[in-house]
Design a protein around this motif. Structure first.
Motif, mmCIF file in Angstrom:
data_model
loop_
_atom_site.group_PDB
_atom_site.id
_atom_site.type_symbol
_atom_site.label_atom_id
_atom_site.label_comp_id
_atom_site.label_asym_id
_atom_site.label_seq_id
_atom_site.Cartn_x
_atom_site.Cartn_y
_atom_site.Cartn_z
ATOM 1 N N GLY A 4 -54.610 102.205 11.708
ATOM 2 C CA GLY A 4 -54.781 103.004 10.494
ATOM 3 C C GLY A 4 -53.594 102.844 9.561
ATOM 4 O O GLY A 4 -53.758 102.658 8.345
ATOM 5 N N GLU A 5 -52.403 102.901 10.123
ATOM 6 C CA GLU A 5 -51.192 102.716 9.320
ATOM 7 C C GLU A 5 -51.115 101.288 8.789
ATOM 8 O O GLU A 5 -50.718 101.066 7.660
ATOM 9 C CB GLU A 5 -49.960 103.035 10.174
ATOM 10 C CG GLU A 5 -48.672 103.029 9.388
ATOM 11 C CD GLU A 5 -47.477 103.452 10.222
ATOM 12 O OE1 GLU A 5 -46.369 103.396 9.676
ATOM 13 O OE2 GLU A 5 -47.645 103.840 11.390
ATOM 14 N N ARG A 6 -51.509 100.334 9.631
ATOM 15 C CA ARG A 6 -51.517 98.927 9.216
ATOM 16 C C ARG A 6 -52.427 98.733 8.002
ATOM 17 O O ARG A 6 -52.020 98.156 6.994
ATOM 18 C CB ARG A 6 -52.013 98.062 10.383
ATOM 19 C CG ARG A 6 -52.230 96.599 10.021
ATOM 20 C CD ARG A 6 -53.179 95.918 10.988
ATOM 21 N NE ARG A 6 -54.520 96.490 10.861
ATOM 22 C CZ ARG A 6 -55.471 96.349 11.766
ATOM 23 N NH1 ARG A 6 -55.231 95.699 12.895
ATOM 24 N NH2 ARG A 6 -56.658 96.870 11.580
ATOM 25 N N ASP A 7 -53.660 99.225 8.088
ATOM 26 C CA ASP A 7 -54.622 99.043 7.002
ATOM 27 C C ASP A 7 -54.164 99.725 5.722
ATOM 28 O O ASP A 7 -54.296 99.172 4.626
ATOM 29 C CB ASP A 7 -55.994 99.568 7.421
ATOM 30 C CG ASP A 7 -56.599 98.763 8.566
ATOM 31 O OD1 ASP A 7 -56.093 97.657 8.862
ATOM 32 O OD2 ASP A 7 -57.574 99.246 9.174
ATOM 33 N N ALA A 8 -53.602 100.919 5.847
ATOM 34 C CA ALA A 8 -53.118 101.647 4.665
ATOM 35 C C ALA A 8 -51.958 100.907 4.013
ATOM 36 O O ALA A 8 -51.886 100.825 2.779
ATOM 37 C CB ALA A 8 -52.687 103.064 5.058
ATOM 38 N N ALA A 9 -51.064 100.348 4.810
ATOM 39 C CA ALA A 9 -49.919 99.614 4.263
ATOM 40 C C ALA A 9 -50.384 98.368 3.512
ATOM 41 O O ALA A 9 -49.892 98.067 2.420
ATOM 42 C CB ALA A 9 -48.954 99.228 5.379
ATOM 43 N N ILE A 10 -51.336 97.655 4.076
ATOM 44 C CA ILE A 10 -51.842 96.442 3.417
ATOM 45 C C ILE A 10 -52.523 96.800 2.106
ATOM 46 O O ILE A 10 -52.286 96.160 1.073
ATOM 47 C CB ILE A 10 -52.792 95.669 4.358
ATOM 48 C CG1 ILE A 10 -51.992 95.065 5.511
ATOM 49 C CG2 ILE A 10 -53.549 94.585 3.594
ATOM 50 C CD1 ILE A 10 -52.841 94.455 6.605
ATOM 51 N N ARG A 11 -53.366 97.831 2.121
ATOM 52 C CA ARG A 11 -54.042 98.251 0.876
ATOM 53 C C ARG A 11 -53.029 98.647 -0.188
ATOM 54 O O ARG A 11 -53.145 98.274 -1.351
ATOM 55 C CB ARG A 11 -54.977 99.436 1.156
ATOM 56 C CG ARG A 11 -56.321 99.046 1.692
ATOM 57 C CD ARG A 11 -57.295 100.231 1.681
ATOM 58 N NE ARG A 11 -56.776 101.435 2.304
ATOM 59 C CZ ARG A 11 -56.876 101.721 3.591
ATOM 60 N NH1 ARG A 11 -57.486 100.901 4.409
ATOM 61 N NH2 ARG A 11 -56.382 102.843 4.068
ATOM 62 N N MET A 12 -52.004 99.417 0.227
ATOM 63 C CA MET A 12 -50.993 99.878 -0.724
ATOM 64 C C MET A 12 -50.224 98.691 -1.310
ATOM 65 O O MET A 12 -50.038 98.602 -2.522
ATOM 66 C CB MET A 12 -50.034 100.848 -0.031
ATOM 67 C CG MET A 12 -48.988 101.483 -0.938
ATOM 68 S SD MET A 12 -47.399 100.609 -1.020
ATOM 69 C CE MET A 12 -46.896 100.533 0.659
ATOM 70 N N LEU A 13 -49.789 97.774 -0.476
ATOM 71 C CA LEU A 13 -49.030 96.624 -0.968
ATOM 72 C C LEU A 13 -49.879 95.739 -1.883
ATOM 73 O O LEU A 13 -49.393 95.259 -2.905
ATOM 74 C CB LEU A 13 -48.475 95.809 0.205
ATOM 75 C CG LEU A 13 -47.354 96.487 0.993
ATOM 76 C CD1 LEU A 13 -47.071 95.735 2.287
ATOM 77 C CD2 LEU A 13 -46.092 96.591 0.152
ATOM 78 N N MET A 14 -51.133 95.549 -1.525
ATOM 79 C CA MET A 14 -52.013 94.735 -2.367
ATOM 80 C C MET A 14 -52.265 95.400 -3.717
ATOM 81 O O MET A 14 -52.248 94.741 -4.751
ATOM 82 C CB MET A 14 -53.351 94.476 -1.667
ATOM 83 C CG MET A 14 -53.294 93.466 -0.580
ATOM 84 S SD MET A 14 -54.956 93.223 0.087
ATOM 85 C CE MET A 14 -54.724 91.727 1.007
ATOM 86 N N SER A 15 -52.491 96.714 -3.702
ATOM 87 C CA SER A 15 -52.784 97.400 -4.964
ATOM 88 C C SER A 15 -51.568 97.439 -5.884
ATOM 89 O O SER A 15 -51.712 97.499 -7.099
ATOM 90 C CB SER A 15 -53.302 98.814 -4.703
ATOM 91 O OG SER A 15 -52.298 99.612 -4.120
ATOM 92 N N ARG A 16 -50.354 97.364 -5.329
ATOM 93 C CA ARG A 16 -49.129 97.366 -6.134
ATOM 94 C C ARG A 16 -48.684 95.963 -6.540
ATOM 95 O O ARG A 16 -47.722 95.824 -7.292
ATOM 96 C CB ARG A 16 -47.995 98.033 -5.369
ATOM 97 C CG ARG A 16 -48.194 99.517 -5.175
ATOM 98 C CD ARG A 16 -47.022 100.119 -4.477
ATOM 99 N NE ARG A 16 -47.195 101.550 -4.296
ATOM 100 C CZ ARG A 16 -46.352 102.326 -3.648
ATOM 101 N NH1 ARG A 16 -45.263 101.808 -3.099
ATOM 102 N NH2 ARG A 16 -46.587 103.608 -3.523
#
Length: 137
Positions: A4-16
């Motif tokens: 869950g933390e992995r997926d959230a981190a990837i989404r956040m980095l991609m969106s930024r």
């Protein structure tokens, strides 16, 4: 272990990032001239995933991953079979709770070797049944 933390981190980095984040495919698209921005994103994701992968595992995660009970986790932690990595402190008002944490690499190794957990259970069962039989003799 920390998906869950992995997926959230990837989404956040991609969106930024400088690329266009496509939520439906969970991907990030870059213009051909933005190669450096894409490489920077890859480096940032790699570094974040490495940090996440090295995080200790909580008590509940250990029980879920290994399919063990809290009693087994406590017993095996006390006798050294299940290594601990430290403690996490949670504060709620004036109350502070300390919870054991476990090293992710050791938990991964045990999850890949269910025979070891079966052996621990058999050893505990043999020890327990010996203890009970001596009480009733």
């Amino acid at each position: 272990m920390h998906r869950g933390e992995r997926d959230a981190a990837i989404r956040m980095l991609m969106s930024r990032s400088a690329g266009t984040f496509v939520k439906s495919s969970k991907s990030c698209v870059f213009d051909p001239v933005s190669r450096q921005a894409a490489e920077d994103l890859v480096d940032a994701i790699r570094e974040r995933l490495f940090r996440i992968a090295r995080k200790p595992v909580s008590q509940r995660q250990v029980e879920d991953i290994l399919g063990i009970t809290s009693r087994e986790r406590i017993r095996w932690g006390k006798d050294g079979r299940l290594p601990r990595s430290g403690a996490s402190r949670i504060r709620k008002g004036a109350t502070e709770i300390s919870l054991w944490t476990y090293p992710c690499d050791a938990i991964e190794r045990l999850a890949a070797s269910p025979a070891e957990i079966r052996q621990w259970r058999e050893k505990d069962e043999a020890t327990t049944s010996i203890g009970f039989s001596s009480i009733f003799v």
